[in-house]
Design a protein around this motif. Structure first.
Motif, short mmCIF file in Angstrom:
data_model
loop_
_atom_site.label_atom_id
_atom_site.label_comp_id
_atom_site.label_asym_id
_atom_site.label_seq_id
_atom_site.Cartn_x
_atom_site.Cartn_y
_atom_site.Cartn_z
N ILE A 95 10.30 8.34 1.79
CA ILE A 95 9.71 7.89 0.53
C ILE A 95 8.19 8.04 0.57
O ILE A 95 7.56 8.48 -0.40
N LEU A 96 7.58 7.70 1.71
CA LEU A 96 6.13 7.86 1.83
C LEU A 96 5.72 9.32 1.65
O LEU A 96 4.80 9.64 0.90
N LEU A 97 6.43 10.22 2.34
CA LEU A 97 6.10 11.64 2.23
C LEU A 97 6.34 12.17 0.83
O LEU A 97 5.55 12.96 0.30
N ASN A 98 7.45 11.72 0.22
CA ASN A 98 7.76 12.17 -1.13
C ASN A 98 6.67 11.76 -2.11
O ASN A 98 6.25 12.54 -2.97
N GLN A 99 6.17 10.52 -1.97
CA GLN A 99 5.13 10.04 -2.86
C GLN A 99 3.82 10.78 -2.63
O GLN A 99 3.11 11.14 -3.57
N TYR A 135 0.81 -1.22 0.00
CA TYR A 135 0.00 0.00 0.00
C TYR A 135 0.84 1.27 0.00
O TYR A 135 0.42 2.29 -0.55
N GLY A 136 2.02 1.22 0.63
CA GLY A 136 2.90 2.38 0.61
C GLY A 136 3.66 2.50 -0.69
O GLY A 136 4.25 3.54 -0.97
N ARG A 137 3.67 1.43 -1.48
CA ARG A 137 4.38 1.40 -2.77
C ARG A 137 5.86 1.72 -2.59
O ARG A 137 6.48 2.34 -3.44
N ILE A 138 6.41 1.31 -1.44
CA ILE A 138 7.84 1.46 -1.21
C ILE A 138 8.52 0.18 -1.65
O ILE A 138 8.12 -0.91 -1.23
N PRO A 139 9.53 0.25 -2.51
CA PRO A 139 10.20 -0.97 -2.95
C PRO A 139 10.66 -1.82 -1.76
O PRO A 139 11.08 -1.27 -0.73
N ALA A 140 10.57 -3.12 -1.90
CA ALA A 140 10.87 -4.03 -0.80
C ALA A 140 12.28 -3.86 -0.28
O ALA A 140 12.53 -3.99 0.93
#
Length: 681
Positions: free
Chosen positions: A655-659, A134-139
């Motif tokens: 990364i979450l904030l940037n997205q 859901y966060g779409r952060i690469p693993a």
């Protein structure tokens, strides 16, 4: 198997012979068969040199010691099949083992201790899965950050103290079921259960579908998010089981259990035939991989080879197995397209404030964060905002910044380099021992160290560019290889006794400013100019945005990638020189875990982890902000482990904030955006 795969003499064979030969070739092409043959070769070779290796008790010990690794490899197999990876399993194992030990010494019943331990692992896996899905952060970023948070949290909560006084009933690993040691029984049981699930159940086939072709899986009605969360959750549960098998084998639990566990687990899965690209592999192969790895490690002991070389052997096994996997995929029609795919494949635009090209949202936000951090931390410690402290911090951030500059190039290209810390250590060891052991003049030894780093980076680039091996797995392998070489060459000894003049480059000052800061400023200016105002820089953005389009546009993609990874090795050599000059000693364990700091700084600075976007200015701000946060927290009385947690949290949250910012800005059309030219002019 088709007749095209048979040897040239095959047409002259009878149909039955051709069929038999084809069956044999198909059997030999299976990874499990290769592992069995490798086990036989290793077993026979070591036994010839040391007959004690073939004792039945030793074979049982090999299975016993590989069991907890194998159980964790089952979970890692499912994660990799789905197209992801989990680098937090070592830290998760430590957390789970500590939870089990703390509950046991608190005299909780074992029917409560073990389920809670397993569920703790499942919770960690679930968080990873939610962030990825859901966060779409690469693993790779999610689990790197989680590993940092868990390791820092483990030391912070235990104070580094071991857990003693474990009750007798805690030691279930020393028990037997049907005459079989519990760990071996668990390895067979979980291996069989998950093999059956993956092979015969529709839900078990879904990780293969998602990892093989995510778009096709979605069109077939398979929820990629649900599958991702499921495999990470199951992986966490199995790490909890592995932690029980590991912890219950000892009479005390240390606060930093199983260092390097994640590398061992990934190695087991990969050499077991699980493709790092996702979509292919078996549980049985992963189990065989864990057993073979333990067999090799035990064989090294029986051959009286120093343990320091084992990491190098691990890394070499990963690389060799991946090369075999790449070779097999190239023989499969259509697989070359999957192998060649790389880069971010997304818009390279960097949102800007008020249409000002050089004023990006991320850099402006980061600069604001830096100002706030300095104000807040200056109020918590009167030593923070002093010239002496700030100048001193430049000494500590220089090595990270020197590595972060080429990492920015690499990540913009859509790659990654996990071996930077190991390359720094190897360069430092080459410098120290060529001077001390071989009697080289000091500046020739410095050159040897820098050349060693450059060659290490070049080898990374060659494997990625010409052998078409994914950057993640190449640099994960060379992380182990270069660290193992550092340990093996130095035999864990330090080189010291450098002349006082040598320390000038790491500790000296010119006009009151540290010497290395002058070097760093030059590197930043040159790199920023290259990236922002030259055809090479525009080509790097174009490749990271869409590598296929860049190739069709005639860009020298291979040469540019090779340059970036060689540049990374070269800067690791420079950083190794500065580090050695600063501490006036070489250590094979230098810069362990530094790759996390480097990646965190680059990503925190606004460089997209999927490629196509980033600036040197953002990276510099990221390095400075993280270093000042670490320093300020320590001066304010926080323990060092808190900064480790902070780095992991920063990596994930940034990364979450940037997205979120990017989605809000671009969807709301409140700001304009600027695109770097797609092709050089």
């Amino acid at each position: 198997m088709s007749s095209e795969t048979l040897p040239p003499s095959a047409p002259g064979l009878s149909p039955s012979t051709r069929s038999s030969l084809g069956n044999w070739l198909a059997w030999l092409n299976q990874q499990e068969t290769v592992l069995v043959l490798a086990f036989i070769i290793v077993f026979a070779g070591v036994t010839l040199l040391n007959p004690g290796f073939a004792q039945p008790g030793n074979l049982v010990d090999i299975l016993y010691n590989s069991s907890y690794i194998a159980v964790a490899a089952v979970g890692m197999t499912m994660v990799i099949l789905c197209g992801h990876i989990d680098i937090s399993v070592g830290a998760a194992l430590g957390i789970c083992a500590t939870v089990a030990g703390q509950l046991a010494v608190a005299h909780q019943p074992m029917y409560l201790v073990f389920p809670v331990t397993i569920l703790t692992g499942g919770l960690i896996g679930l968080i990873n899965g939610l962030l990825v899905a859901y966060g779409r952060i690469p693993a790779i970023v999610t689990t790197l950050g989680m590993a940092s948070i868990l390791k820092g949290g483990l030391i912070l909560s235990t104070g580094g103290k071991w857990i003693y006084g474990l009750p007798p009933e805690f030691g279930i690993s020393r028990e037997h079921i049907l005459g079989i040691p519990v760990p071996i029984f668990a390895m067979v049981l979980f291996g069989a259960l998950f093999s059956i699930w993956l092979k015969f159940f529709a839900s078990g086939r879904e990780p293969y579908a998602v990892g093989g072709n995510a778009e096709a899986a979605r069109l077939s009605g398979i929820s990629e998010r649900a599958v991702t969360i499921r495999v990470f959750f199951l992986n966490g549960l199995l790490v909890g089981v592995a932690a029980i098998l590991y912890a219950t084998n000892f009479t005390a639990i240390q606060s930093n259990v199983a260092p390097g566990f994640e590398l061992t687990v990934i190695t087991s899965a990969v050499i077991g035939g699980v493709s790092i690209l996702g979509g292919t592999g078996t549980i049985v192969g992963a189990l065989f991989g864990a057993i073979l790895l333990q067999t090799i490690g035990t064989g090294l002991v029986f051959l009286h080879i120093r343990a320091e070389w084992f990491q190098a052997v691990q890394g070499a096994l990963i690389l060799l197995t991946i090369l075999l996997d790449v070779f097999r995929r190239r023989r499969t029609p259509g697989a070359s397209v999957a192998l060649a795919s790389a880069g971010g494949g997304r818009d390279a635009a960097s949102p800007t404030l008020f249409g000002i090209r050089w004023l990006t949202v991320q850099e402006t936000l980061l600069f604001g964060v830096l100002v706030v951090v300095m104000i807040v931390l200056s109020r918590t410690s009167d030593r923070f905002l002093t010239a002496a402290n700030l100048i001193n911090q430049t000494r500590f951030l220089t090595e990270v910044a020197l590595l972060a500059v080429p990492m920015t190039f690499i990540i913009i290209l859509g790659g990654i380099d996990l071996s930077v810390g190991s390359m720094l250590a190897l360069s430092a060891i080459a410098l120290g021992f060529s001077w001390q052991s071989f009697g080289f003049p000091l500046w020739l030894a410095v050159t040897v160290g820098i050349v060693t780093g450059s060659l290490a980076g070049l080898l990374n680039g060659l494997a990625i560019v010409y052998l078409r091996v994914p950057p993640l797995i190449v640099t994960l392998a060379t992380l182990a290889i270069y660290r193992g070489l550092s340990l093996g060459i130095s035999e864990s000894r330090s080189a010291n006794g450098f002349p006082d003049a040598f320390a000038f480059f790491g500790s000296g000052e010119i006009l009151g400013i540290p010497v290395q800061l002058y070097l760093l400023i030059v590197v930043l200016i040159v790199s920023a100019t290259v990236l922002a105002a030259t055809p090479l820089g525009r080509s790097i953005y174009a490749i990271g945005n869409n590598e296929t389009a860049a190739r069709f546009a005639g860009l020298a993609v291979n040469r540019i990638k090779l340059f970036a990874y060689t540049f990374s090795g070269f800067m690791a050599g420079i950083a190794g020189f500065i580090f050695t000059s600063r501490v006036t000693s070489t250590r094979a364990d230098a810069a362990t875990g530094l790759e996390l700091d480097v990646i965190a700084a680059v990503v925190f600075g606004g460089t997209s982890i999927v490629g196509g976007r980033g600036t040197i200015m953002g990276t510099a701000l990221g390095v400075i902000t993280i270093q000042l946060l670490k320093d300020g927290l320590q001066l304010s009385g926080f323990r060092g482990e808190a900064t480790v947690i902070l780095i992991g949290a920063v990596l994930i949250v940034s990364i979450l904030l940037n997205q979120l910012l990017e989605k809000f800005i671009l969807s709301g059309r409140r700001f304009t955006k600027s695109n770097p030219p797609p092709t050089p002019t």
